[in-house]
Design an enzyme around this catalytic site. Structure first.
Site, PDB file in Angstrom:
ATOM      1  N   GLU A  11      -3.653   6.432  -6.252  1.00  0.00           N
ATOM      2  CA  GLU A  11      -4.012   6.994  -7.389  1.00  0.00           C
ATOM      3  C   GLU A  11      -5.092   6.352  -8.194  1.00  0.00           C
ATOM      4  O   GLU A  11      -6.116   6.830  -8.610  1.00  0.00           O
ATOM      5  CB  GLU A  11      -2.703   6.909  -8.210  1.00  0.00           C
ATOM      6  CG  GLU A  11      -2.978   7.466  -9.515  1.00  0.00           C
ATOM      7  CD  GLU A  11      -1.737   7.473 -10.671  1.00  0.00           C
ATOM      8  OE1 GLU A  11      -0.656   7.288 -10.087  1.00  0.00           O
ATOM      9  OE2 GLU A  11      -1.961   8.011 -11.657  1.00  0.00           O
TER      10      GLU A  11
ATOM     11  N   ASP B 247       0.576   0.095 -14.724  1.00  0.00           N
ATOM     12  CA  ASP B 247       0.661   1.378 -13.967  1.00  0.00           C
ATOM     13  C   ASP B 247      -0.347   1.195 -12.772  1.00  0.00           C
ATOM     14  O   ASP B 247      -1.269   1.868 -12.646  1.00  0.00           O
ATOM     15  CB  ASP B 247       0.237   2.506 -14.772  1.00  0.00           C
ATOM     16  CG  ASP B 247       0.952   3.709 -14.177  1.00  0.00           C
ATOM     17  OD1 ASP B 247       1.487   3.750 -13.163  1.00  0.00           O
ATOM     18  OD2 ASP B 247       0.249   4.779 -14.642  1.00  0.00           O
TER      19      ASP B 247
ATOM     20  N   GLU C 289       7.315   8.963 -20.179  1.00  0.00           N
ATOM     21  CA  GLU C 289       6.239  10.116 -20.042  1.00  0.00           C
ATOM     22  C   GLU C 289       6.894  11.407 -20.489  1.00  0.00           C
ATOM     23  O   GLU C 289       6.411  12.674 -19.700  1.00  0.00           O
ATOM     24  CB  GLU C 289       5.489  10.049 -18.863  1.00  0.00           C
ATOM     25  CG  GLU C 289       4.665   8.630 -18.656  1.00  0.00           C
ATOM     26  CD  GLU C 289       3.980   8.343 -17.257  1.00  0.00           C
ATOM     27  OE1 GLU C 289       4.113   8.953 -16.420  1.00  0.00           O
ATOM     28  OE2 GLU C 289       2.906   7.615 -17.532  1.00  0.00           O
TER      29      GLU C 289
HETATM   30  C1  GCU Z   1       1.636   7.319 -13.519  1.00  0.00           C
HETATM   31  C2  GCU Z   1       1.093   8.538 -12.751  1.00  0.00           C
HETATM   32  C3  GCU Z   1       1.915   9.668 -13.161  1.00  0.00           C
HETATM   33  C4  GCU Z   1       3.322   9.290 -12.760  1.00  0.00           C
HETATM   34  C5  GCU Z   1       4.014   7.972 -13.193  1.00  0.00           C
HETATM   35  C6  GCU Z   1       5.123   7.389 -12.928  1.00  0.00           C
HETATM   36  O1  GCU Z   1       1.505   7.434 -14.850  1.00  0.00           O
HETATM   37  O2  GCU Z   1      -0.252   8.715 -13.446  1.00  0.00           O
HETATM   38  O3  GCU Z   1       1.508  10.545 -12.387  1.00  0.00           O
HETATM   39  O4  GCU Z   1       4.111  10.293 -13.069  1.00  0.00           O
HETATM   40  O5  GCU Z   1       3.033   7.039 -13.294  1.00  0.00           O
HETATM   41  O6  GCU Z   1       5.315   6.420 -12.163  1.00  0.00           O
HETATM   42  O7  GCU Z   1       6.036   8.155 -13.225  1.00  0.00           O
END
Ligand code: GCU
Length: 685
Positions: free
Chosen positions: A409, A381, A302
């Site tokens: 979340e 996730d 990400e």
């Molecule tokens: C999910 C979450 C993010 C987080 C990511 C992770 O995508 O929405 O906020 O950074 O998990 O586990 O790194």
């Protein structure tokens, strides 16, 4: 014999910090009544023995008992409760100099003989766990038949990760995916001066066996990166608060730190200058914090930097860091959450669910001993329902940790009452390849994203405290029944309440995970949340985005074909029998059907219902169940403290509103797509 007056103040009542009256969670003053009115002896050396002694001193001061502290090896006087370090052949096993030793023996023995109890531990950390065991049992500790029990954690590492940003004005909020106010650690862009609540938090965590905490977000921004350098002494202050509770502090670090903090031109893990930069960073960290735990790394994930930029593998990256921290017994928690978040929705061959296995399975056996590969419980996730990740079984020669999400979340963001103990228990007991998941994770242990913040109730929703409690208890002993764990939490949080309170709380929480699943995403398909913040329904929210999560609903059917025969081949990542169980429509469990298969709306489930009728029925029933939760709560709200009653009532009202919104959007969406009416003739828009 010495008798010590302990002055350490233990939080046993509601404390007030910065004008906020803080809820004591599951450790109210009444919790220590059974011990506090008895004669107690604490014997042995070690920093955490002093913590136990302070706890005992506070308990007897509140409840009229008495206590004595003996030196190690002194004869034990007549007492109702003796808490002692076991005499080892080579002397007491206490940890030296307040340093919590890496993976020390945390076990303890609980012995009851005619109502007198002896807790004997191999180390002072074990004694602290034994103390909290007695506290949890209350009167039952002294009441039962004679006993001699050995208690030991299932894994040496039981970690909570905080996704806290130092900067409270960060676009993702101060606590990324935080639903409990601001950070416990940071305020006004720096580590808090007053760490009183961190001390109270550490006590709560210690009481359920947590022994490590990572104090900053896995997404490491410029401000948080400086915790490793300029702000290190502030990290040392936080570590000093956790230390008396047997909890080691970890930091999330950026793989690009040699560039962003060190001014190097590269963070290539095979570049000697880069390795040297980390060697010096580790020396500084352990120089300041001798019992520091290690680093958490989110790399190539990400948008976070990682070894791929240099054509290196994740083993290259993790091992370079591991060698820098190895001289100190440090650990690298390297996350397996690696996937392409810039994919094209038109490209149906790319399946995000496959990514972690495809990246990590080939690396098994290549990681150093002090690398823990941290794997989310499912391949996507933290969804309300996912199959257990096949990566957990794909790395037999690697230390694997299971990662859970205590913060809600995707499960109602602490506005919805969702007790996650049953979900975690199901995952921990799931049999995959060579063992059940809790055994596959023994070497790497357990990690989870914390749900705590500076909210007076710690977790936003008073009931979300039960998730924090259950995470600790279930990772200490994965064989525990999650409903029995909930019962423990109720007994401690609402001591002395009329029996109706416990009954109503069970009625609300026991099946709340299932209820949430009913009114949100059906049959394992996942997501359908509003993009960005992830709260509330948006069936197509992610359908055409680069994040790679799809339901593929059209007028004829729904679901993702992940079979080997006709789909993405993801089922092939599972060992037997699951590779075949999931592959076949006949054997795939209903609750995961749409995760593995694309089927017509008329497909008949094992339950006997069609997929479309299941969607309608579960959404209507889910809302009815939330209505029943509200009614159950109304029956007892007057029997609990006013601030708890008010907060829960407010949250339940929002849960009901949101559940209705989910029901109406999901049923309407699928009615419009399929044209199939609800057999129950209920209102669809
Ligand atoms: C999910 C979450 C993010 C987080 C990511 C992770 O995508 O929405 O906020 O950074 O998990 O586990 O790194």
């Amino acid at each position: 014999m010495t008798t010590t007056e302990e002055t350490h103040a233990v939080t046993s009542q509601r404390s007030t910090t910065e004008h906020v009256t803080v809820h004591p969670a599951w450790l109210p003053g009444a919790a220590s009544a059974a011990v506090g009115r008895r004669r107690v002896v604490v014997a042995g050396d070690g920093a955490l023995v002093s913590t136990v002694a302070a706890e005992v001193a506070a308990a007897v001061a509140s409840h009229g008992g008495s206590w004595t502290r003996l030196e190690a090896g002194a004869g034990v006087a007549d007492a109702d409760l003796v808490l002692t370090i076991a005499e080892a052949d080579d002397g007491p096993a206490a940890t030296p100099d307040a340093v919590v030793q890496a993976e020390c023996d945390e076990s303890f023995r609980f012995m009851r003989d005619a109502g007198s109890v002896v807790v004997e531990a191999a180390s002072d950390a074990g004694l602290l766990h034994g103390w909290f065991h007695v506290l949890r049992l209350g009167e039952a500790a002294f009441d039962g038949p004679d006993a001699d029990e050995k208690h030991a954690p299932a894994a040496a590492l039981r970690v909570l990760d905080h996704w806290d940003n130092v900067d409270e004005h960060h676009t993702m909020g101060q606590v990324e995916r935080g639903y409990s106010g601001g950070s416990l650690f940071y305020a006004h862009g720096r580590v808090r001066e007053d760490l009183t609540r961190v001390d109270e938090y550490a006590r709560l965590l210690a009481s359920v066996g947590i022994n490590s905490v990572a104090i900053n977000n896995v997404n490491v921004h410029a401000r948080e990166a400086r915790l490793l350098t300029d702000d290190l002494m502030d990290v040392a202050r936080i570590a000093a608060v956790f230390r008396p509770w047997g909890i080691r502090v970890h930091l999330s670090v950026s793989f690009a730190a040699p560039v962003t903090l060190g001014g190097l031109a590269t963070s290539d893990p095979l570049d000697p200058q880069v390795a040297h930069w980390w060697v010096r960073a580790a020396a500084r960290v352990w120089g300041a914090i001798p019992d520091f735990g290690g680093f958490v790394v989110k790399a190539d994930s990400e948008g976070q930097p990682g070894p791929f930029a240099y054509g290196r593998t994740h083993a290259d990256g993790a091992n370079m860091l591991a060698r820098a921290v190895a001289p100190y017994g440090g650990l690298i928690h390297w996350r397996a959450f690696v996937y392409n978040h810039r994919q094209d929705w038109r490209d149906r061959s790319t399946d995000r669910a496959r990514a972690a296995y495809d990246h990590f399975a080939p690396l098994d056996g290549q990681f150093d001993d002090n690398v823990v590969v941290q794997v989310k419980y499912g391949p996507l996730d933290f969804q309300v329902r996912e199959p257990v990740s096949p990566v957990l079984a794909a790395l037999p020669r690697t230390r694997v940790a299971l990662e859970l999400q205590v913060t809600q979340e995707y499960t109602g963001q602490q506005k919805h009452a969702v007790y996650l103990g049953p979900q975690w228990s199901e995952i921990l007991r799931f049999s995959l390849g060579d063992g059940v998941v809790s055994n596959l994770a023994t070497a790497g242990g357990f990690a989870a994203v914390s749900n705590a913040g500076d909210d007076p109730f710690w977790a936003g929703h008073p009931f979300a405290q039960a998730n924090l409690y259950a995470y600790g208890r279930l990772t200490w002993d994965p064989s525990l029944d999650p409903i029995a764990v909930l019962d423990e939490w109720i007994a401690q949080t609402f001591p002395g309440s009329p029996v109706e309170v416990g009954e109503a709380l069970h009625a609300i929480l026991d099946r709340s995970w299932e209820t949430y699943e009913m009114y949100t995403t059906p049959l394992g398909v996942g997501f359908m949340v509003r993009p960005g913040h992830h709260y509330g329904p948006d069936v197509d929210g992610y359908e055409y985005t680069p994040w790679g999560t799809y339901h593929f609903a059209d007028r004829d059917g729904i679901g993702v074909d992940r079979t080997r025969a006709t789909g993405t081949g993801y089922t092939g990542q599972y060992p037997a029998p699951w590779c075949d169980v999931y592959e076949s429509l006949e054997t795939c469990p209903d609750e995961l059907l749409l995760f593995f298969h694309h089927v017509p709306y008329s497909h008949v489930l094992h339950s006997g219902k069609t997929v479309i009728q299941h969607i309608y029925d579960t959404h209507f029933e889910g809302v009815e169940r939330v209505e029943a939760m509200v009614t159950a709560w109304e029956g007892i709200a007057g029997l609990v403290e006013a601030d708890v009653a008010e907060r829960v009532s407010e949250r339940l009202a929002e849960q009901l509103r949101s559940a209705e919104e989910w029901r109406d959007q999901v049923t309407t969406y699928f009615f419009r797509k399929s044209g199939v009416p609800d057999a129950g003739g209920r209102r669809i828009y």
